[in-house]
Design a protein around this motif. Structure first.
Motif, PDB file in Angstrom:
ATOM      1  N   ILE A  90     -11.948  -4.809 -11.337  1.00 20.88           N
ATOM      2  CA  ILE A  90     -13.030  -4.412 -12.246  1.00 20.88           C
ATOM      3  C   ILE A  90     -14.202  -3.821 -11.448  1.00 20.88           C
ATOM      4  CG2 ILE A  90     -14.565  -5.202 -14.088  1.00 20.88           C
ATOM      5  CD1 ILE A  90     -11.487  -5.363 -14.660  1.00 20.88           C
ATOM      6  N   GLU A  91     -14.502  -4.425 -10.303  1.00 26.16           N
ATOM      7  CA  GLU A  91     -15.598  -3.918  -9.468  1.00 26.16           C
ATOM      8  C   GLU A  91     -15.337  -2.506  -8.969  1.00 26.16           C
ATOM      9  OE1 GLU A  91     -17.485  -7.929  -7.447  1.00 26.16           O
ATOM     10  OE2 GLU A  91     -15.578  -7.163  -6.647  1.00 26.16           O
ATOM     11  N   GLU A  92     -14.064  -2.150  -8.802  1.00 30.85           N
ATOM     12  CA  GLU A  92     -13.735  -0.818  -8.283  1.00 30.85           C
ATOM     13  C   GLU A  92     -13.641   0.248  -9.369  1.00 30.85           C
ATOM     14  OE1 GLU A  92     -13.536   0.260  -5.159  1.00 30.85           O
ATOM     15  OE2 GLU A  92     -14.245  -1.748  -4.614  1.00 30.85           O
ATOM     16  N   LEU A  93     -13.731  -0.158 -10.644  1.00 31.44           N
ATOM     17  CA  LEU A  93     -13.710   0.847 -11.715  1.00 31.44           C
ATOM     18  C   LEU A  93     -14.973   1.706 -11.639  1.00 31.44           C
ATOM     19  CD1 LEU A  93     -12.526  -1.331 -14.761  1.00 31.44           C
ATOM     20  CD2 LEU A  93     -11.153   0.271 -13.406  1.00 31.44           C
ATOM     21  N   PRO A  94     -14.877   2.971 -12.015  1.00 32.30           N
ATOM     22  CA  PRO A  94     -16.093   3.809 -12.029  1.00 32.30           C
ATOM     23  C   PRO A  94     -17.061   3.334 -13.108  1.00 32.30           C
ATOM     24  CG  PRO A  94     -14.249   4.954 -13.071  1.00 32.30           C
ATOM     25  CD  PRO A  94     -13.681   3.699 -12.467  1.00 32.30           C
ATOM     26  N   THR A  95     -18.282   3.850 -13.085  1.00 29.57           N
ATOM     27  CA  THR A  95     -19.298   3.394 -14.047  1.00 29.57           C
ATOM     28  C   THR A  95     -18.885   3.690 -15.485  1.00 29.57           C
ATOM     29  OG1 THR A  95     -20.435   5.494 -13.678  1.00 29.57           O
ATOM     30  CG2 THR A  95     -21.226   3.581 -12.439  1.00 29.57           C
TER      31      THR A  95
END
Length: 542
Positions: free
Chosen positions: A299-304
């Motif tokens: 989830i942290e690596e998903l784009p904004t």
């Protein structure tokens, strides 16, 4: 040195090369099963008994050779040499394990395996050469050379570890080359819809479901079985992904903190799915907090502008979902007022289920599935959530769900044509999966319920307690139980006794072959046989 002695030495060298070959191949296989992780491989060596790694036969070979060295130091006559060489040859041949063992994952001669194998042989030649240079090939040193050959043969397992260490810088460079190639290639497809899926369990089934549903609208590529590591995903991207694909579904696996982050950076997903967090791979993760932290890396690596999809029924995931500020879709079966997508009117049968798929906007549709168990409806919801995020209609989702077939070795219903129902749930069992499997067989109204299982592994300090709980749960559902492996299944056995299960209906055997023989003596038409978990080839309880 006479010709006869030289001939004898030559024969001994041929026998030594043959014995080293057999031993080397076996440990190359074990290192490959440990995913070429040298530390895990060495831990595996330490955890094995003498039956698999350092055998009594090999120790006898060393001791007898040493005895002949002592005898020859007092009686320097050729007959002692001849007898010593003959005994050395016989004992080392006797120590070779020629038996072809049945394995679940055979050794694959990849380029990496070949490089590693070659390196291990080069190291052995160097170690042998150094000894010969120091002591020279002379008659007086002949038995000493044989002793050194026995020692090298004995320590082949650690020589393989040394080869792995020596090859690591080269392998790292090769891996980085393919990782970078995949990293750059996947970013060239600007319109590709990339979905990352991770979780302690359910991620493979969810990947298959998502692929099947998305195929109702898109040309989809998914990563195959076991391709959930950086190198596995890189291989799929480099060799298979093309501009014809519209969606790419990527399963992401991990055994330690940071590994999901690495594969997420590579695959670059815009949609991330967390299916579950629970006690799996605790030997490497140590605790559930580390598992939770690792899974959240996706989830942290998903784009904004990415979309996070959460199984809101899972208490660990629920906490993660509540702290996420990215766009999110919550799915589940329980807390429907707070869910974006959920199932109601659930009816689970012995060959599938029917439920009504609903969303918070009031849309709904009745769906039928061939997947066994209520827990699989949760996996279907995960796939449906991805489909909604990518613009599929409820009708397209329903059609996709109805085409989903059971995933091999994951509660796969098999009809062998004998009237006996077989359920194959042999893939990497865990406490939640075991309980779900027992729920499935409890839905069958006819016949005896029979479970064949070696129990669960890789659960760290919680392993014994989890297996005892498994025994408790089986006692509530089963009529007969076949336990494979005496030591590993002892907690299950105790759990069954604690629940006052009829122990005359519990059979403890040493192998799957013995279990099959025992099963044939008790099974009848209409019985349901559940194969729960199958231990890896590296496992040995002796």
């Amino acid at each position: 040195m006479g010709n006869n002695i030289l001939l004898g030495l030559g024969l001994c060298l041929v026998i030594w090369i043959m014995s080293v070959y057999f031993r080397n191949i076996y440990f190359l296989h074990m290192l490959q099963l440990e995913e070429y992780n040298t530390n895990n491989y060495i831990s595996w060596i330490k955890n094995q008994g003498r039956n698999k790694v350092f055998t009594l036969k090999q120790i006898i070979n060393i001791i007898i050779t040493a005895i002949f060295i002592v005898i020859y130091s007092f009686k320097t006559i050729n007959i002692v040499l001849y007898i010593g060489m003959a005994v050395w040859a016989i004992t080392i041949i006797y120590s070779i394990d020629f038996k072809k063992k049945e394995v679940k994952k055979p050794l694959v001669y990849t380029k990496r395996a070949k490089r590693l194998c070659l390196c291990s042989y080069v190291l052995l030649v160097i170690l042998f050469g150094i000894f010969v240079l120091l002591f020279k090939i002379k008659t007086v040193n002949l038995l000493l050379i044989l002793l050194w050959m026995s020692v090298l043969y004995f320590y082949v397992p650690y020589n393989m570890a040394l080869a792995s260490v020596c090859m690591k810088p080269i392998e790292n460079r090769i891996n980085k080359y393919y990782y970078d190639m995949a990293y750059n290639k996947v970013r060239k497809f600007e319109n590709l819809k990339i979905v990352g899926i991770t979780g302690s369990f359910g991620k493979t089934t969810t990947k298959f479901i998502t692929n099947q549903i998305l195929k109702q609208k898109y040309n989809v590529l998914m990563t195959p079985n076991s391709f959930n590591t950086p190198m596995g995903i890189s291989k799929v991207v480099n060799n298979t992904l093309s501009n014809e694909h519209e969606a790419f579904v990527v399963e992401m696996g991990a055994r330690k903190i940071g590994e999901i982050e690495e594969v997420a950076k590579l695959a670059n997903p815009k949609i991330g799915v967390l299916t579950s967090i629970g006690p799996t791979h605790l030997e490497t993760f140590k605790n559930l907090e580390n598992i939770s932290k690792t899974k959240y890396e996706l989830i942290e690596e998903l784009p904004t502008d990415g979309i996070a999809i959460f199984n809101y029924d899972n208490n660990y995931i629920k906490k993660l979902a509540d702290k996420t500020f990215k766009e999110k879709i919550l799915y589940g079966l329980d807390d429907v007022e707070n869910l974006d997508l959920f199932a109601q009117d659930i009816k689970v049968f012995d060959k599938g289920s029917i439920f009504t798929l609903k969303d918070k906007e009031g849309n709904s549709i009745v769906c039928k599935s061939k997947l066994l168990g209520k827990h699989n409806i949760s996996n279907l919801l995960a796939g449906a959530a991805v489909a909604r995020a990518l613009g599929l209609t409820f009708e397209e989702i329903r059609r996709g769900i109805e085409t989903v077939e059971p995933v091999p070795h994951r509660l796969q219903l098999i009809d062998p044509g004998t009237g006996v129902i077989v359920i194959d749930d042999a893939f990497n069992s865990n406490p939640v999966g075991c309980k779900a499997a027992l729920d499935v067989i409890s839905n069958f109204k006819e016949g005896n319920k029979i479970v064949v299982t070696p129990g669960m592994v890789e659960l760290g300090l919680e392993e014994d307690e989890a297996n005892k709980e498994f025994g408790h749960n089986m006692a509530e559902v089963c009529d007969y139980i076949i336990l494979v492996g005496r030591k590993k299944t002892q907690p299950i056995y105790e759990g069954l006794k604690e629940k006052s299960f009829d122990m005359s209906k519990v059979f403890v055997v040493n192998s799957l072959n013995e279990a099959t023989v025992r099963l044939q003596s008790i099974v009848r038409p209409k019985d349901v046989v559940l194969f729960e978990n199958d231990l890896p080839d590296t496992f040995n309880e002796n």
